[in-house]
Every structure is written in C-alpha cells, then in structure tokens.
Design a protein around this motif. Structure first.
Motif, short mmCIF file in Angstrom:
data_model
loop_
_atom_site.label_atom_id
_atom_site.label_comp_id
_atom_site.label_asym_id
_atom_site.label_seq_id
_atom_site.Cartn_x
_atom_site.Cartn_y
_atom_site.Cartn_z
N ALA A 72 -1.14 -7.31 -4.94
CA ALA A 72 0.12 -7.68 -3.20
C ALA A 72 -0.76 -8.59 -2.88
CB ALA A 72 -0.28 -6.19 -2.77
N LEU A 73 -2.22 -8.21 -2.57
CA LEU A 73 -3.03 -9.51 -1.71
C LEU A 73 -2.87 -10.67 -2.80
CD1 LEU A 73 -6.57 -7.66 -0.97
CD2 LEU A 73 -4.63 -8.64 0.94
N LYS A 85 11.18 -12.41 6.60
CA LYS A 85 10.43 -12.21 7.54
C LYS A 85 9.21 -12.22 7.51
CE LYS A 85 14.49 -9.73 11.09
NZ LYS A 85 14.40 -8.25 11.90
N VAL A 86 9.05 -13.90 7.82
CA VAL A 86 7.35 -13.56 7.26
C VAL A 86 6.26 -13.10 7.81
CG1 VAL A 86 5.56 -15.80 6.50
CG2 VAL A 86 8.37 -15.85 5.34
N GLY A 87 5.97 -13.13 8.82
CA GLY A 87 4.96 -12.93 9.90
C GLY A 87 5.33 -11.35 9.78
N VAL A 88 6.50 -10.74 9.55
CA VAL A 88 6.32 -8.77 9.88
C VAL A 88 5.89 -8.63 7.85
CG1 VAL A 88 7.98 -7.08 9.16
CG2 VAL A 88 8.73 -9.14 10.90
N VAL A 89 6.72 -9.44 7.15
CA VAL A 89 6.08 -9.14 5.50
C VAL A 89 4.47 -9.09 5.38
CG1 VAL A 89 6.53 -9.71 3.25
CG2 VAL A 89 8.08 -9.26 4.83
N ARG A 90 3.76 -10.00 6.44
CA ARG A 90 2.59 -10.37 5.90
C ARG A 90 1.49 -9.56 6.21
NH1 ARG A 90 2.82 -16.86 7.09
NH2 ARG A 90 2.04 -17.62 4.71
N CYS A 91 1.54 -9.15 7.66
CA CYS A 91 1.68 -8.12 8.70
C CYS A 91 1.70 -6.30 8.01
CB CYS A 91 2.18 -8.17 10.40
SG CYS A 91 1.16 -6.37 11.25
N LEU A 92 2.73 -6.53 6.98
CA LEU A 92 3.06 -4.70 6.88
C LEU A 92 1.89 -4.57 5.16
CD1 LEU A 92 6.61 -4.03 6.80
CD2 LEU A 92 5.40 -2.54 7.36
N ALA A 108 -1.14 -2.29 4.91
CA ALA A 108 -0.89 -1.79 3.22
C ALA A 108 -1.83 -1.45 2.59
CB ALA A 108 0.71 -1.65 2.79
N SER A 109 -2.29 -3.11 2.24
CA SER A 109 -3.61 -3.42 1.52
C SER A 109 -5.38 -2.56 1.64
CB SER A 109 -3.66 -4.66 1.67
OG SER A 109 -2.47 -4.91 0.73
N ALA A 110 -4.76 -2.97 3.84
CA ALA A 110 -6.38 -1.97 3.72
C ALA A 110 -6.56 -0.54 3.89
CB ALA A 110 -6.21 -2.43 5.23
N LEU A 111 -4.83 -0.26 3.65
CA LEU A 111 -4.69 1.53 2.87
C LEU A 111 -5.37 1.89 2.35
CD1 LEU A 111 -1.89 2.20 5.16
CD2 LEU A 111 -3.51 3.69 5.83
N LEU A 112 -5.36 1.14 1.09
CA LEU A 112 -5.45 1.20 -0.59
C LEU A 112 -6.43 1.43 -0.79
CD1 LEU A 112 -2.61 0.11 -1.60
CD2 LEU A 112 -3.16 1.80 -2.05
N THR A 113 -6.84 -0.64 0.37
CA THR A 113 -8.21 -0.93 0.19
C THR A 113 -9.36 0.47 0.72
OG1 THR A 113 -8.35 -3.13 -0.37
CG2 THR A 113 -10.65 -2.75 -0.15
#
Length: 328
Positions: free
Chosen positions: A78-79, A228-235, A239-244
């Motif tokens: 994802a990153l 919606k680029v801003g919304v997608v980036r935030c999500l 999500a990546s922070a939750l996994l990491t």
C-alpha cells in the motif's frame, strides 16, 4: 453454438488452472506451518508428539510470524502505491521506527496491555503523515523519500536508545532484543489486540485497491478518474499505521519484507493493487515463517532475530531494485 463452446473452453481451462494454483498454495502453506511447529532444539519432531508446555511456546511464535509477515507485506504494498515508489517499506521510511518509539515510551511510563498497540499506531501514523507532507512539499522522488525515511528512522532509533540507556527497568532492557526484530521476544502485547488492529487495517485497505491503482498513475490522473485523492491518502496512512503498529508491537522492527514481497510479486505476476496486497499478505506470512524456522534450526542453540536475517537478505535486494528503478 459450436463457436460459443469453443470460446468457453480456454476460459474454463484458466479457471481450472487458477483453482489448482490456489489449492497448491493452501496445501503448501499448511505443510510449512506444520513443519514450523515441529522445529526446536536443533531438530524436528511431529507437533502432535509435543508436550503441552512446548506446544504453548511454539504455537504463539508461528502465529506471530504469520501475522507480522502478512501485516508488513500488505502495508508495504500500500505504501508503495501511496508514495508511487517501489522502494517504500514500513521500516525504510520510518513508520516502523515511529511505532517502536511509541511502544518504548509507554513501556517507560509503565503502561501495558492495549496501551502498547495504541502507542505503536500513534507513532506510526504521525511519522507516516509527516513523511507524506514533506514528500509532497519536496515534490516526491526516490531520493527525497529515502533520505526522509533514513533521517526519521535514525532519529527514532536515537530516542529509543536514549530511553533504554537511561532506564533500569528490566522490561525495557529486554526490549533491546525485541527491537532487533525477534519473534521470540513477542509478548509485550496480547495477540488479540494486534489481531484486532490488523483486521481493521485490512478492512480499510483492501477495498481501496482500485483507488491505489489510480494513485500510481499520478495525482492529476487520479483526480481525472474521480478519485478523492486526499481521502484515499488519509485512509491508506491510517490502515498502514494499524498494520505496521500491530506488527511492531508484536515483533519489533523487521525491515525489508514489506519492500521485497510486493515487488517480487509485481515483477513476476503483475496485476492490480488489491490482488497484489492479498498475495503479498500470503507470501509475506509464509516467507517470514520460513526464515524464522530456518534460522532457529540452523543456528541452534542461538536464536537469531529474524530482523537480522532479513536485513542480510534485503540489503542486496534493495540495491538491485534501486538500480533497476533508476534506469527506467
């Protein structure tokens, strides 16, 4: 009618072959898990013959390896789409370092339980948001991302080392081995908290596969597709922070697997980002399990942290991938 049946034949064969591949992957995964459960004391024995004490030690280790490998690989996939950079990895861009710093801080303050995965998530998301903001401000680029990641990782590592050096707490002293990426040192947080965090991360991330494909085309192209680029980036950051954060709270900082697995799959098979994230989760889980089991067996009685082994494997791969992507 005959033409229609002839046209359907290749599609049926493809579905049949795909089903066989899925079955083979499932059987191979179960076999590797069975073998990993029996590795210990420099030899292998059937998991069914293990006494209850040994089973209780090996079973959580196998589950931890599978969860951590899955989480870091999906997060890496994802990153890489978020930063439009194949070199992005939770450890290389500093998100793992931020999560580790959060964990060590709450341990130093005497908190435990659910406070550890929450601190790991907070540290990871703050670092990821900071890097994303700087990356956009600097106009992107591979070197900009890598330099930012290295600087932030070094800063987080320095703060963690300072806390450990100044502490007399045995819990913090034991975190030294854990920080090197050791599955054996898992135990600062119960598995259920990390599993909940990973499930939330996957539930947010997997439905964003098409949007991530659009982001890899560039911000302008993504907006033209109605994303919606801003919304997608935030999500994606959340999500990546939750996994990491969940992975780091279980096994410390394990690098390179989040970069290696998605890139290998992308080079060999290609496909959309959602498919890549799913297969990255599977391969990352199995790969970390195999590396941990092999290290335990070969190096017995020394329990080599899996993070060290992956660093030895990931360094040459990183150099090769960097040269390959620079020539494009």
């Amino acid at each position: 009618m005959a033409n229609t049946m002839t046209a359907d034949m290749p599609a049926q064969r493809i579905k049949y072959k795909t089903s066989l591949y899925y079955m083979a992957a499932a059987v191979a995964s179960l076999l590797l898990i069975w073998l990993a459960l029996g590795i210990g004391f420099g030899e292998w024995s059937s998991p069914m013959s293990l006494d209850e004490t040994i089973w209780q030690l090996r079973y959580p280790r196998v589950v931890t390896a599978l969860l951590v490998g899955m989480a870091l690989s999906v997060s890496g996939a994802a990153l890489q789409a978020l930063f439009e950079n194949p070199l992005a990895d939770p450890s290389l861009i500093g998100t793992s370092g931020g999560a580790a710093l959060g964990v060590v801080l709450v341990l130093a303050l005497g908190f435990g339980g659910i406070g550890i995965p929450f601190a790991a998530f907070t540290g990871s998301v703050l670092v990821c948001l900071f890097i994303l903001a700087c990356h956009r401000f600097l106009g992107g680029g591979q070197m900009g991302l890598l330099i930012l990641g290295f600087v932030i990782s070094a800063f987080c590592a320095a703060v963690v080392s300072l806390i450990l050096f100044m502490s007399d707490d045995m819990v913090l002293r034991s975190a030294t081995n854990w920080l090197s990426g050791s599955i054996a040192e898992a135990g600062f947080v119960p598995l259920r908290y990390s599993i909940i965090s990973m499930v939330l991360g996957l539930a947010i991330l997997l439905p964003l596969g098409r949007q991530l494909d659009g982001l890899m085309l560039g911000e302008a192209a993504a907006k033209s597709l109605g994303i919606k680029v801003g919304v997608v980036r935030c999500l994606v950051v959340i999500a990546s922070a939750l996994l990491t954060g969940a992975a780091v709270s279980l096994a410390g900082v394990i690098g390179f697997i989040g970069m290696m697995v998605p890139n290998l799959l992308a080079i060999l098979f290609g496909g959309g980002r959602m498919r890549l994230m799913i297969w990255s989760g599977w391969l990352g889980a199995i790969l970390l399990l195999v590396i941990d089991g092999t290290a335990r067996h070969v190096a017995y009685p020394i329990d080599v942290p899996v993070g060290i082994v992956l660093a030895l494997l990931g360094g040459p791969f990183f150099i090769w991938l960097f040269v390959r992507s620079s020539r494009r």
